[in-house]
Design an enzyme around this catalytic site. Sequence first.
Site, PDB file in Angstrom:
ATOM      1  N   GLN A 100      77.831   2.543 -48.667  1.00  0.00           N
ATOM      2  CA  GLN A 100      76.548   1.741 -49.524  1.00  0.00           C
ATOM      3  C   GLN A 100      76.597   0.376 -49.249  1.00  0.00           C
ATOM      4  O   GLN A 100      75.602  -0.251 -49.236  1.00  0.00           O
ATOM      5  CB  GLN A 100      77.315   1.763 -51.126  1.00  0.00           C
ATOM      6  CG  GLN A 100      76.849   3.068 -51.854  1.00  0.00           C
ATOM      7  CD  GLN A 100      77.014   2.997 -53.382  1.00  0.00           C
ATOM      8  OE1 GLN A 100      78.155   2.080 -53.728  1.00  0.00           O
ATOM      9  NE2 GLN A 100      76.532   3.866 -54.224  1.00  0.00           N
ATOM     10  N   LEU A 312      71.453   9.288 -57.588  1.00  0.00           N
ATOM     11  CA  LEU A 312      70.348   9.248 -56.296  1.00  0.00           C
ATOM     12  C   LEU A 312      69.699   8.050 -56.708  1.00  0.00           C
ATOM     13  O   LEU A 312      69.464   7.110 -55.737  1.00  0.00           O
ATOM     14  CB  LEU A 312      69.547  10.566 -56.039  1.00  0.00           C
ATOM     15  CG  LEU A 312      68.170  10.180 -55.172  1.00  0.00           C
ATOM     16  CD1 LEU A 312      68.885  10.061 -53.700  1.00  0.00           C
ATOM     17  CD2 LEU A 312      67.338  11.404 -55.243  1.00  0.00           C
ATOM     18  N   ASP A 314      70.491   5.421 -58.397  1.00  0.00           N
ATOM     19  CA  ASP A 314      71.336   4.385 -58.230  1.00  0.00           C
ATOM     20  C   ASP A 314      71.121   3.949 -56.720  1.00  0.00           C
ATOM     21  O   ASP A 314      70.874   2.713 -56.214  1.00  0.00           O
ATOM     22  CB  ASP A 314      72.880   4.337 -58.359  1.00  0.00           C
ATOM     23  CG  ASP A 314      73.081   4.650 -60.089  1.00  0.00           C
ATOM     24  OD1 ASP A 314      72.148   4.247 -60.734  1.00  0.00           O
ATOM     25  OD2 ASP A 314      74.110   5.222 -60.408  1.00  0.00           O
ATOM     26  N   HIS A 336      74.633   1.540 -64.130  1.00  0.00           N
ATOM     27  CA  HIS A 336      74.607   1.072 -62.879  1.00  0.00           C
ATOM     28  C   HIS A 336      73.466   0.720 -62.268  1.00  0.00           C
ATOM     29  O   HIS A 336      73.151  -0.027 -61.358  1.00  0.00           O
ATOM     30  CB  HIS A 336      75.278   2.456 -62.098  1.00  0.00           C
ATOM     31  CG  HIS A 336      76.782   2.651 -62.163  1.00  0.00           C
ATOM     32  ND1 HIS A 336      77.432   3.280 -62.981  1.00  0.00           N
ATOM     33  CD2 HIS A 336      77.831   2.137 -61.057  1.00  0.00           C
ATOM     34  CE1 HIS A 336      78.875   3.119 -62.640  1.00  0.00           C
ATOM     35  NE2 HIS A 336      78.923   2.528 -61.565  1.00  0.00           N
TER      36      HIS A 336
END
Length: 362
Positions: A100, A312, A314, A336
Amino acid sequence: MIQLDGTLGEGGGQIVRTALALSTLAQQGFNVTNIRKGRPEPGLKMQHVHCIKALQKLTGAQAEGAELGSTELTFIPQPLKGKSLSIDIETAGSITLFLQAVLLPCCFADKPTKMEITGGTDVAWAMPMDYFREVLVPHLQRWADIEVKTQKRGYYPKGNGTATIRIKPRTSRNDFPTLAPFLEQLRKTGPKLELNEQHHLLYIKGISHASKSLEEARVAERQAHAAQQELAKYDCPISIRSEYADTLSPGSGITLWAVFSKNKEDLDTSNPIILGADALGEKGVPAETIGKNAAEKLRATIASGAAADAHLTDNLIPWMALYAPSTLKAEKITPHTTTNIEVVKKFIPANFEVKGQIITSK
């Protein structure tokens, strides 16, 4: 210098990962305090430390506080240069959470990047590698060429799973002196994200996996069979593969994904509609329950009418800012998601609007 408070929103490590990714892309330094302050073990975890180390190797960035348990971090990025890296998270720290922070800027490097990452492939509170490869990456392919392979699974607590990812950029951030012309180019020429409807359900696929120590008990097959039974109501082909792996720690899990299309014939690779769900095995919980839980999650997501599941959603928020205007119908808006929106807005000039399940970036 952008200032961030780690208690923002849900107050988790995603604040740091998103900030690292967009700081590198925007070439804007940041300072974050109170990192994971409300967690049982506050501060940076090992996967965060390795995110920072990887970006330092890729960019020559400067960092203060890049230590395990640190509750404050200052990060000063430099232009990213694609290269080959080998990263060992040293624990069952999630490979997908590591990505990420690193994947997005690598999609805009000056040349391809190859990373071999060792850590956890299927661990709690993180996307499994199968979800990352089959649900998230197909959406990102519209902006960069990405190849993902899982060589070895790694479960908690010892990890030692291995994945390789190759990223070939189509646009280099280094070709633009500042962020503004870079964003103008992306928004003018890049494909927009338009996930508004499910349309027609084409098929459902899945992978049920377990360590070889659980093969005699047929754990992978039992997870798969239970999921298949739960999904039998859908009038479409359903295929769930079972597999076993040599791992340092015992474990199991299952990832499912449903593929939709406008034309009833094939996946639209330019704007794919893929919903995912997963479940990890738990000690004392029957394999059938694990498979059923994953299938029930997928059924709930399909029933929501969403074109993107919660996880997905997020992960696509930063991309929606880069390629505004974009729209997405989410399964639900989680803490989130709202936290990620606030962090993204610190680095990328974009207006987000949330109405019900619909998220729009402008």
